[in-house]
Design a protein around this motif. Structure first.
Motif, PDB file in Angstrom:
ATOM      1  N   ALA A  12       0.850  -1.186   0.000  1.00 47.35           N
ATOM      2  CA  ALA A  12       0.000   0.000   0.000  1.00 47.35           C
ATOM      3  C   ALA A  12       0.882   1.231   0.000  1.00 47.35           C
ATOM      4  O   ALA A  12       1.901   1.266   0.707  1.00 47.35           O
ATOM      5  N   ASP A  13       0.494   2.224  -0.800  1.00 49.35           N
ATOM      6  CA  ASP A  13       1.234   3.481  -0.863  1.00 49.35           C
ATOM      7  C   ASP A  13       2.724   3.259  -1.158  1.00 49.35           C
ATOM      8  O   ASP A  13       3.590   3.951  -0.623  1.00 49.35           O
ATOM      9  N   GLY A  14       3.018   2.253  -1.986  1.00 53.06           N
ATOM     10  CA  GLY A  14       4.390   2.007  -2.399  1.00 53.06           C
ATOM     11  C   GLY A  14       5.239   1.241  -1.414  1.00 53.06           C
ATOM     12  O   GLY A  14       6.447   1.075  -1.630  1.00 53.06           O
ATOM     13  N   VAL A  15       4.637   0.740  -0.332  1.00 50.77           N
ATOM     14  CA  VAL A  15       5.392   0.008   0.698  1.00 50.77           C
ATOM     15  C   VAL A  15       4.791  -1.386   0.850  1.00 50.77           C
ATOM     16  O   VAL A  15       3.567  -1.535   0.991  1.00 50.77           O
ATOM     17  N   ALA A  16       5.655  -2.414   0.840  1.00 46.96           N
ATOM     18  CA  ALA A  16       5.187  -3.798   0.937  1.00 46.96           C
ATOM     19  C   ALA A  16       5.242  -4.296   2.375  1.00 46.96           C
ATOM     20  O   ALA A  16       6.162  -3.972   3.132  1.00 46.96           O
ATOM     21  N   ASP A  17       4.245  -5.087   2.754  1.00 49.31           N
ATOM     22  CA  ASP A  17       4.260  -5.784   4.037  1.00 49.31           C
ATOM     23  C   ASP A  17       5.172  -7.004   3.929  1.00 49.31           C
ATOM     24  O   ASP A  17       5.516  -7.433   2.824  1.00 49.31           O
ATOM     25  N   PRO A  18       5.550  -7.599   5.048  1.00 57.25           N
ATOM     26  CA  PRO A  18       6.326  -8.845   4.981  1.00 57.25           C
ATOM     27  C   PRO A  18       5.496  -9.938   4.293  1.00 57.25           C
ATOM     28  O   PRO A  18       4.289 -10.056   4.534  1.00 57.25           O
ATOM     29  N   LEU A  19       6.135 -10.726   3.444  1.00 49.56           N
ATOM     30  CA  LEU A  19       5.398 -11.814   2.813  1.00 49.56           C
ATOM     31  C   LEU A  19       5.184 -12.923   3.835  1.00 49.56           C
ATOM     32  O   LEU A  19       5.954 -13.070   4.787  1.00 49.56           O
ATOM     33  N   HIS A  20       4.133 -13.717   3.645  1.00 52.14           N
ATOM     34  CA  HIS A  20       3.813 -14.757   4.611  1.00 52.14           C
ATOM     35  C   HIS A  20       3.144 -15.928   3.898  1.00 52.14           C
ATOM     36  O   HIS A  20       2.667 -15.802   2.760  1.00 52.14           O
ATOM     37  N   ALA A  21       3.122 -17.065   4.582  1.00 57.09           N
ATOM     38  CA  ALA A  21       2.532 -18.280   4.028  1.00 57.09           C
ATOM     39  C   ALA A  21       1.015 -18.249   4.205  1.00 57.09           C
ATOM     40  O   ALA A  21       0.497 -17.758   5.219  1.00 57.09           O
ATOM     41  N   VAL A  22       0.280 -18.767   3.202  1.00 58.95           N
ATOM     42  CA  VAL A  22      -1.178 -18.852   3.267  1.00 58.95           C
ATOM     43  C   VAL A  22      -1.629 -20.166   2.642  1.00 58.95           C
ATOM     44  O   VAL A  22      -0.872 -20.822   1.915  1.00 58.95           O
ATOM     45  N   ASP A  23      -2.874 -20.530   2.930  1.00 55.89           N
ATOM     46  CA  ASP A  23      -3.504 -21.660   2.249  1.00 55.89           C
ATOM     47  C   ASP A  23      -4.093 -21.105   0.948  1.00 55.89           C
ATOM     48  O   ASP A  23      -5.222 -20.596   0.926  1.00 55.89           O
ATOM     49  N   SER A  24      -3.330 -21.182  -0.113  1.00 48.91           N
ATOM     50  CA  SER A  24      -3.746 -20.549  -1.372  1.00 48.91           C
ATOM     51  C   SER A  24      -5.058 -21.107  -1.891  1.00 48.91           C
ATOM     52  O   SER A  24      -5.907 -20.355  -2.388  1.00 48.91           O
ATOM     53  N   GLU A  25      -5.238 -22.415  -1.803  1.00 47.26           N
ATOM     54  CA  GLU A  25      -6.473 -23.017  -2.310  1.00 47.26           C
ATOM     55  C   GLU A  25      -7.689 -22.452  -1.589  1.00 47.26           C
ATOM     56  O   GLU A  25      -8.713 -22.147  -2.205  1.00 47.26           O
ATOM     57  N   ALA A  26      -7.565 -22.301  -0.260  1.00 40.54           N
ATOM     58  CA  ALA A  26      -8.686 -21.762   0.507  1.00 40.54           C
ATOM     59  C   ALA A  26      -8.929 -20.296   0.166  1.00 40.54           C
ATOM     60  O   ALA A  26     -10.076 -19.853   0.027  1.00 40.54           O
ATOM     61  N   ARG A  27      -7.863 -19.517   0.010  1.00 35.13           N
ATOM     62  CA  ARG A  27      -7.996 -18.094  -0.300  1.00 35.13           C
ATOM     63  C   ARG A  27      -8.591 -17.870  -1.692  1.00 35.13           C
ATOM     64  O   ARG A  27      -9.224 -16.842  -1.936  1.00 35.13           O
ATOM     65  N   LEU A  28      -8.378 -18.815  -2.580  1.00 39.62           N
ATOM     66  CA  LEU A  28      -8.821 -18.655  -3.964  1.00 39.62           C
ATOM     67  C   LEU A  28     -10.094 -19.447  -4.271  1.00 39.62           C
ATOM     68  O   LEU A  28     -10.443 -19.633  -5.434  1.00 39.62           O
ATOM     69  N   ALA A  29     -10.779 -19.885  -3.227  1.00 42.73           N
ATOM     70  CA  ALA A  29     -11.984 -20.700  -3.416  1.00 42.73           C
ATOM     71  C   ALA A  29     -13.135 -19.911  -4.021  1.00 42.73           C
ATOM     72  O   ALA A  29     -14.140 -20.502  -4.429  1.00 42.73           O
ATOM     73  N   TRP A  30     -13.013 -18.584  -4.109  1.00 38.54           N
ATOM     74  CA  TRP A  30     -14.064 -17.787  -4.741  1.00 38.54           C
ATOM     75  C   TRP A  30     -14.295 -18.210  -6.192  1.00 38.54           C
ATOM     76  O   TRP A  30     -15.388 -18.030  -6.736  1.00 38.54           O
ATOM     77  N   ARG A  31     -13.264 -18.813  -6.818  1.00 37.01           N
ATOM     78  CA  ARG A  31     -13.415 -19.286  -8.196  1.00 37.01           C
ATOM     79  C   ARG A  31     -14.454 -20.397  -8.292  1.00 37.01           C
ATOM     80  O   ARG A  31     -15.043 -20.620  -9.358  1.00 37.01           O
ATOM     81  N   ASP A  32     -14.676 -21.102  -7.175  1.00 39.36           N
ATOM     82  CA  ASP A  32     -15.654 -22.189  -7.126  1.00 39.36           C
ATOM     83  C   ASP A  32     -16.908 -21.798  -6.349  1.00 39.36           C
ATOM     84  O   ASP A  32     -17.723 -22.654  -5.990  1.00 39.36           O
ATOM     85  N   GLY A  33     -17.064 -20.500  -6.066  1.00 42.26           N
ATOM     86  CA  GLY A  33     -18.284 -20.032  -5.416  1.00 42.26           C
ATOM     87  C   GLY A  33     -18.277 -20.022  -3.906  1.00 42.26           C
ATOM     88  O   GLY A  33     -19.345 -19.961  -3.288  1.00 42.26           O
ATOM     89  N   TRP A  34     -17.071 -20.042  -3.293  1.00 43.66           N
ATOM     90  CA  TRP A  34     -16.992 -20.050  -1.833  1.00 43.66           C
ATOM     91  C   TRP A  34     -16.074 -18.936  -1.331  1.00 43.66           C
ATOM     92  O   TRP A  34     -15.033 -18.651  -1.934  1.00 43.66           O
ATOM     93  N   LEU A  35     -16.474 -18.331  -0.225  1.00 44.71           N
ATOM     94  CA  LEU A  35     -15.679 -17.299   0.444  1.00 44.71           C
ATOM     95  C   LEU A  35     -15.263 -17.850   1.800  1.00 44.71           C
ATOM     96  O   LEU A  35     -16.117 -18.128   2.651  1.00 44.71           O
ATOM     97  N   ASN A  36     -13.953 -18.022   1.992  1.00 43.95           N
ATOM     98  CA  ASN A  36     -13.423 -18.609   3.222  1.00 43.95           C
ATOM     99  C   ASN A  36     -12.744 -17.547   4.080  1.00 43.95           C
ATOM    100  O   ASN A  36     -11.970 -16.730   3.569  1.00 43.95           O
ATOM    101  N   TYR A  37     -13.021 -17.583   5.387  1.00 38.59           N
ATOM    102  CA  TYR A  37     -12.444 -16.598   6.299  1.00 38.59           C
ATOM    103  C   TYR A  37     -11.985 -17.271   7.588  1.00 38.59           C
ATOM    104  O   TYR A  37     -12.593 -18.236   8.056  1.00 38.59           O
ATOM    105  N   TYR A  38     -10.907 -16.725   8.115  1.00 39.13           N
ATOM    106  CA  TYR A  38     -10.447 -17.152   9.442  1.00 39.13           C
ATOM    107  C   TYR A  38     -10.127 -15.900  10.253  1.00 39.13           C
ATOM    108  O   TYR A  38      -9.178 -15.180   9.958  1.00 39.13           O
ATOM    109  N   LYS A  39     -10.977 -15.643  11.231  1.00 41.31           N
ATOM    110  CA  LYS A  39     -10.830 -14.482  12.116  1.00 41.31           C
ATOM    111  C   LYS A  39     -10.715 -13.182  11.318  1.00 41.31           C
ATOM    112  O   LYS A  39      -9.890 -12.318  11.609  1.00 41.31           O
ATOM    113  N   ALA A  40     -11.552 -13.033  10.307  1.00 40.13           N
ATOM    114  CA  ALA A  40     -11.568 -11.819   9.485  1.00 40.13           C
ATOM    115  C   ALA A  40     -12.560 -10.821  10.074  1.00 40.13           C
ATOM    116  O   ALA A  40     -13.625 -11.218  10.574  1.00 40.13           O
ATOM    117  N   PRO A  41     -12.270  -9.514  10.043  1.00 42.58           N
ATOM    118  CA  PRO A  41     -13.245  -8.526  10.514  1.00 42.58           C
ATOM    119  C   PRO A  41     -14.529  -8.610   9.697  1.00 42.58           C
ATOM    120  O   PRO A  41     -14.494  -8.790   8.476  1.00 42.58           O
TER     121      PRO A  41
END
Length: 325
Positions: free
Chosen positions: A233-262
């Protein structure tokens, strides 16, 4: 005896509410009294309009200001005038106009979307997820309410993400494939990854292969591998981190997955799939954390499920706006 106003009666009630808050004449007041007495449904419609007015005053004023600014930018981009234009809506009329537009046209009244779409080659509507094949045989799956512009020239395959998010399955041709989003870019030769715009920047998630991400034209490139994510954001990157990519990208199959999201973030996602507006009027409620897997095709069912757990109020108006508090 309970009465249910028709959509036309609710529209009329909102119009009367606007007129009565804008120094009505004695003739207006007399006409309103006759309209109110003509049908019990008019009384109910006007009562609902007053509740909506009270619930939505602050967000409606904010939206009016934001969309006036966006419309100015749109007009300038179209070169309709060399003179600067200022759109000023005052008091109750501004709020009523914004409320009527939000309800009557839902997501359609968003000048910033018009501007995004004006320069886009591929666009998805709210609730629509679409996959397109580009000239190099790469595929792009656009999330709901998204837009991209494509430019293959000068030895580079260039994509500008103008709104929303896209999942890219890049064909290996030997030419760089660059996705510009906000102030930064993601650069690859051949891989699978998502780029998602955020309020002040973007987020990149890699499903397979490697992606080089720069938060700005002068920023340092970071290399992401499969299962990694980085936001900038604003030209500054956060530290990169590991994620469950399949779960994060499940919107392609019609699902929205969240873990402790506001909850506020969840509602922003849901609004891309709802053909109207979802307004959250409680900041404390918006900070509540949500975990779960929800079907993106049915935002109302998701809201009902969240309501059962979190206990908030829902107010639906004309099937085009949902107010939460």
């Amino acid at each position: 005896m309970n009465v249910t106003p028709t959509p036309d009666q609710e529209h009329a009630a909102l119009a009367w509410l606007s007129r009565l808050h804008d120094q009505p004449s004695s003739a207006d007041q007399a006409t309103f009294s006759r309209w109110l007495r003509a049908d019990p449904a008019h009384v109910e419609a006007y009562s609902r309009a007053q509740v909506l007015w009270e619930l939505s005053e602050v967000p409606a004023r904010t939206l009016a200001d934001e969309e006036a600014v966006a419309l100015q930018g749109y007009l300038k981009a179209m070169n309709t005038s060399k003179r600067s234009r200022t759109l000023r809506w005052s008091g109750a009329l501004a709020m009523a106009a914004c409320l009527m537009l939000m309800i009557a046209t839902g997501a359609g009244w968003q000048p910033s979307r018009w501007f995004d779409d004006l320069g886009a080659d591929y666009v998805t509507a709210p609730g629509e997820v679409k996959t397109v094949t580009l000239a190099d045989q790469s595929q792009v799956t656009l999330d709901a309410d998204s837009a991209i512009a494509v430019n293959f020239s000068q030895g580079e395959r260039h994509i500008q993400l103008r709104r929303g998010a896209g999942f890219f399955s890049v064909a290996h041709t030997g030419e760089p494939f660059v996705v510009e989003a906000g102030s930064g870019e993601a650069r690859v030769l051949g891989t699978q990854f998502e780029v998602r715009l955020q309020p002040a920047g973007a987020q990149v998630t890699v499903l397979s292969g490697r992606v080089g991400v720069k938060p700005s034209s002068q920023g340092q490139q970071r290399i992401l591998a499969a299962g990694q994510q980085v936001a900038y954001a604003d030209g500054v990157a956060d530290p990169l981190h590991a994620v469950d990519s399949e779960a994060r990208l499940a919107w392609r199959d019609g699902w929205l997955n969240y873990y402790k999201a506001p909850l506020a973030d969840v509602l922003k996602d849901l609004e891309r799939y709802y053909p109207g507006r979802i307004l959250l009027l409680n900041g404390e409620l918006g900070a509540r954390r949500v975990s779960g897997s929800f079907p993106s095709k049915d935002p109302r069912a998701v809201l009902n499920a969240l309501q059962a757990v979190l206990g908030f109020e829902q107010h639906s108006v004309l099937g085009r706006m949902i107010v939460l508090r």
